[in-house]
Write a protein that holds these residues in place. Structure first.
Motif, mmCIF file in Angstrom:
data_model
loop_
_atom_site.group_PDB
_atom_site.id
_atom_site.type_symbol
_atom_site.label_atom_id
_atom_site.label_comp_id
_atom_site.label_asym_id
_atom_site.label_seq_id
_atom_site.Cartn_x
_atom_site.Cartn_y
_atom_site.Cartn_z
ATOM 1 N N PRO A 67 0.842 -1.204 0.000
ATOM 2 C CA PRO A 67 0.000 0.000 0.000
ATOM 3 C C PRO A 67 0.876 1.253 0.000
ATOM 4 C CG PRO A 67 0.111 -0.937 2.199
ATOM 5 C CD PRO A 67 0.807 -1.912 1.297
ATOM 6 N N ALA A 68 0.287 2.367 -0.415
ATOM 7 C CA ALA A 68 1.014 3.634 -0.399
ATOM 8 C C ALA A 68 1.213 4.099 1.042
ATOM 9 C CB ALA A 68 0.244 4.690 -1.185
ATOM 10 N N LEU A 69 2.338 4.725 1.293
ATOM 11 C CA LEU A 69 2.573 5.333 2.589
ATOM 12 C C LEU A 69 1.832 6.662 2.666
ATOM 13 C CD1 LEU A 69 6.376 4.828 3.324
ATOM 14 C CD2 LEU A 69 4.448 3.457 4.096
ATOM 15 N N ARG A 70 1.343 6.984 3.863
ATOM 16 C CA ARG A 70 0.636 8.248 4.069
ATOM 17 C C ARG A 70 1.316 9.014 5.205
ATOM 18 N NH1 ARG A 70 -4.652 7.590 6.059
ATOM 19 N NH2 ARG A 70 -3.859 5.727 7.130
ATOM 20 N N TRP A 71 1.718 10.251 4.909
ATOM 21 C CA TRP A 71 2.292 11.138 5.914
ATOM 22 C C TRP A 71 1.230 12.175 6.273
ATOM 23 C CZ3 TRP A 71 6.973 9.728 7.714
ATOM 24 C CH2 TRP A 71 7.768 8.912 6.903
ATOM 25 N N GLY A 72 0.949 12.316 7.561
ATOM 26 C CA GLY A 72 -0.104 13.226 7.971
ATOM 27 C C GLY A 72 0.267 14.022 9.202
ATOM 28 N N LEU A 73 -0.615 14.941 9.545
ATOM 29 C CA LEU A 73 -0.385 15.864 10.654
ATOM 30 C C LEU A 73 -1.007 15.310 11.927
ATOM 31 C CD1 LEU A 73 0.962 18.668 10.858
ATOM 32 C CD2 LEU A 73 -1.332 19.663 10.751
ATOM 33 N N VAL A 74 -0.267 15.430 13.031
ATOM 34 C CA VAL A 74 -0.748 14.959 14.327
ATOM 35 C C VAL A 74 -0.311 15.958 15.389
ATOM 36 C CG1 VAL A 74 1.302 13.502 14.648
ATOM 37 C CG2 VAL A 74 -0.772 12.995 15.929
ATOM 38 N N TRP A 75 -1.140 16.134 16.422
ATOM 39 C CA TRP A 75 -0.802 17.057 17.504
ATOM 40 C C TRP A 75 -1.424 16.574 18.805
ATOM 41 C CZ3 TRP A 75 -3.929 18.356 13.353
ATOM 42 C CH2 TRP A 75 -5.281 18.558 13.622
ATOM 43 N N ARG A 76 -0.934 17.117 19.914
ATOM 44 C CA ARG A 76 -1.478 16.759 21.219
ATOM 45 C C ARG A 76 -2.870 17.378 21.374
ATOM 46 N NH1 ARG A 76 1.349 18.845 25.751
ATOM 47 N NH2 ARG A 76 2.160 20.445 24.367
ATOM 48 N N THR A 77 -3.826 16.570 21.721
ATOM 49 C CA THR A 77 -5.205 17.038 21.853
ATOM 50 C C THR A 77 -5.312 18.139 22.893
ATOM 51 O OG1 THR A 77 -5.963 14.814 21.272
ATOM 52 C CG2 THR A 77 -7.574 16.291 22.283
ATOM 53 N N SER A 78 -4.593 18.002 23.990
ATOM 54 C CA SER A 78 -4.698 18.981 25.075
ATOM 55 C C SER A 78 -3.999 20.289 24.770
ATOM 56 C CB SER A 78 -4.106 18.389 26.367
ATOM 57 O OG SER A 78 -2.731 18.085 26.195
ATOM 58 N N ALA A 79 -3.168 20.319 23.710
ATOM 59 C CA ALA A 79 -2.405 21.522 23.390
ATOM 60 C C ALA A 79 -2.795 22.096 22.031
ATOM 61 C CB ALA A 79 -0.904 21.211 23.420
ATOM 62 N N GLU A 80 -3.994 21.780 21.551
ATOM 63 C CA GLU A 80 -4.437 22.299 20.259
ATOM 64 C C GLU A 80 -4.631 23.808 20.339
ATOM 65 O OE1 GLU A 80 -8.494 22.018 17.687
ATOM 66 O OE2 GLU A 80 -7.524 20.104 18.174
ATOM 67 N N THR A 81 -4.070 24.533 19.379
ATOM 68 C CA THR A 81 -4.168 25.989 19.345
ATOM 69 C C THR A 81 -4.749 26.435 18.011
ATOM 70 O OG1 THR A 81 -1.959 26.289 18.379
ATOM 71 C CG2 THR A 81 -2.104 26.161 20.792
ATOM 72 N N ALA A 82 -5.045 27.717 17.943
ATOM 73 C CA ALA A 82 -5.553 28.277 16.693
ATOM 74 C C ALA A 82 -4.528 28.116 15.572
ATOM 75 C CB ALA A 82 -5.907 29.750 16.878
ATOM 76 N N ARG A 83 -3.240 28.246 15.895
ATOM 77 C CA ARG A 83 -2.205 28.111 14.869
ATOM 78 C C ARG A 83 -2.160 26.691 14.314
ATOM 79 N NH1 ARG A 83 -0.498 32.690 12.711
ATOM 80 N NH2 ARG A 83 1.700 32.166 12.585
ATOM 81 N N VAL A 84 -2.314 25.706 15.173
ATOM 82 C CA VAL A 84 -2.338 24.324 14.714
ATOM 83 C C VAL A 84 -3.540 24.079 13.805
ATOM 84 C CG1 VAL A 84 -2.622 21.920 15.431
ATOM 85 C CG2 VAL A 84 -1.045 23.421 16.680
ATOM 86 N N ARG A 85 -4.694 24.603 14.194
ATOM 87 C CA ARG A 85 -5.892 24.443 13.356
ATOM 88 C C ARG A 85 -5.712 25.126 12.005
ATOM 89 N NH1 ARG A 85 -8.353 25.248 18.477
ATOM 90 N NH2 ARG A 85 -8.657 27.469 18.053
ATOM 91 N N GLU A 86 -5.067 26.284 12.006
ATOM 92 C CA GLU A 86 -4.832 26.996 10.746
ATOM 93 C C GLU A 86 -3.866 26.233 9.848
ATOM 94 O OE1 GLU A 86 -5.454 31.451 12.716
ATOM 95 O OE2 GLU A 86 -3.439 30.631 12.362
ATOM 96 N N PHE A 87 -2.848 25.616 10.462
ATOM 97 C CA PHE A 87 -1.912 24.834 9.660
ATOM 98 C C PHE A 87 -2.599 23.608 9.072
ATOM 99 C CE2 PHE A 87 1.656 21.795 9.109
ATOM 100 C CZ PHE A 87 2.455 22.562 8.282
ATOM 101 N N ALA A 88 -3.454 22.971 9.860
ATOM 102 C CA ALA A 88 -4.214 21.834 9.353
ATOM 103 C C ALA A 88 -5.121 22.252 8.212
ATOM 104 C CB ALA A 88 -5.029 21.194 10.483
#
Length: 278
Positions: A253-274
């Motif tokens: 299967p193809a490899l998939r690289w994705g974005l991951v972050w700590r749930t307790s430390a989610e910020t507006a900047r992380v959401r914007e990057f996603a």
């Protein structure tokens, strides 16, 4: 000691001038003088030597400055980071599990920088424990190999897909083949990196090779024919070397690289990057 007292003391310790200190802090010179006298009474010794011509720290004042300044800067920086994260205006720290993936998703980073002013810091994750950067709060988000199934982490969008290849020594019999199968993983020791199976699809056990500490150590071990390793196809371009061959899989299967972050430390900047990644 109140924060303002610390600020007055540390500023005067830097300026060594009551008038300039008052001007920097936008308070009266009398306020600076009163604060210093109050601190000296509390400490029980003079912190500054004051004459009509100069202001200098006493040895006790020097020690207090050296002890307090690093902690005070850390407090100020911590508060500033918290405020910036809450407002979504601070910088963003992005880690990458594989060193070359940052180049593969450069368009996402460029898009984010164009739409959201602020610094984007890039970090390479530890080869042996790529999630450690996240859990140590050294990055805000990590581009990791999917799937990531951790109870304290949130997974975001997939940023990059690529075929799987098998890295082998140039002298290995696999190097002469046009392609390999997942079943071939049962025929040689396998290093664990971007992809791992305990058994092949046909049920044959996969024998683990030793665990290199870094990616460069992994490539050196492959070149020495200590084992083989499934990697993302980008490795063939970014890490080409004469003693290592990269053979495509015909059934992986193809490899998939994705974005991951700590749930307790989610910020507006992380959401914007996603959002930029999507």
């Amino acid at each position: 000691m109140e924060r303002r007292d610390l600020e007055v003391f540390l500023t005067l310790a830097e300026e060594l001038h009551f008038s300039r200190t008052a001007e920097r802090l936008r308070v009266s010179q009398a306020r600076v003088s009163q604060t210093v006298k109050r601190l000296e009474r509390r400490i029980g010794a003079p912190l500054f030597e004051r004459t009509s011509r100069r202001v200098a720290l006493t040895p006790i004042g020097q020690r207090l400055r050296d002890d307090l300044a690093p902690a005070y800067r850390q407090i100020v920086a911590g508060v500033a980071r918290a405020v910036a994260a809450a407002r979504g205006t601070g910088g963003l720290r992005v880690g990458f599990q594989a060193p070359a993936v940052a180049d593969l998703v450069a368009d996402v980073i460029d898009r984010f920088r164009a739409e959201h002013p602020g610094e984007v810091l890039i970090r390479e994750a530890d080869f042996a424990d790529p999630l450690a950067l996240l859990r140590a709060d050294e990055v805000d988000a990590l581009v990791a190999l999917f799937p990531v199934d951790e109870p304290d982490l949130t997974t975001g969008p997939v940023l990059w897909r690529e075929p799987l290849v098998l890295a082998v020594a140039a002298t290995h019999p696999f190097a002469k083949l046009a392609s390999v199968s997942l079943e071939d993983l049962a025929r040689a020791p396998v290093f664990r990196a971007a992809f791992w199976l305990d058994r092949t699809p046909g049920g044959l056990p996969v024998r683990a090779a030793r665990s290199p500490a870094t990616f460069q150590e992994l490539l050196t071990a492959i070149a020495a024919d200590e084992g083989v390793c499934p990697l993302g196809a980008h490795a063939a371009e970014h890490f080409a070397r004469p003693r290592v061959a990269f053979v495509p899989f015909r059934d992986a299967p193809a490899l998939r690289w994705g974005l991951v972050w700590r749930t307790s430390a989610e910020t507006a900047r992380v959401r914007e990057f996603a959002a930029a990644a999507r």
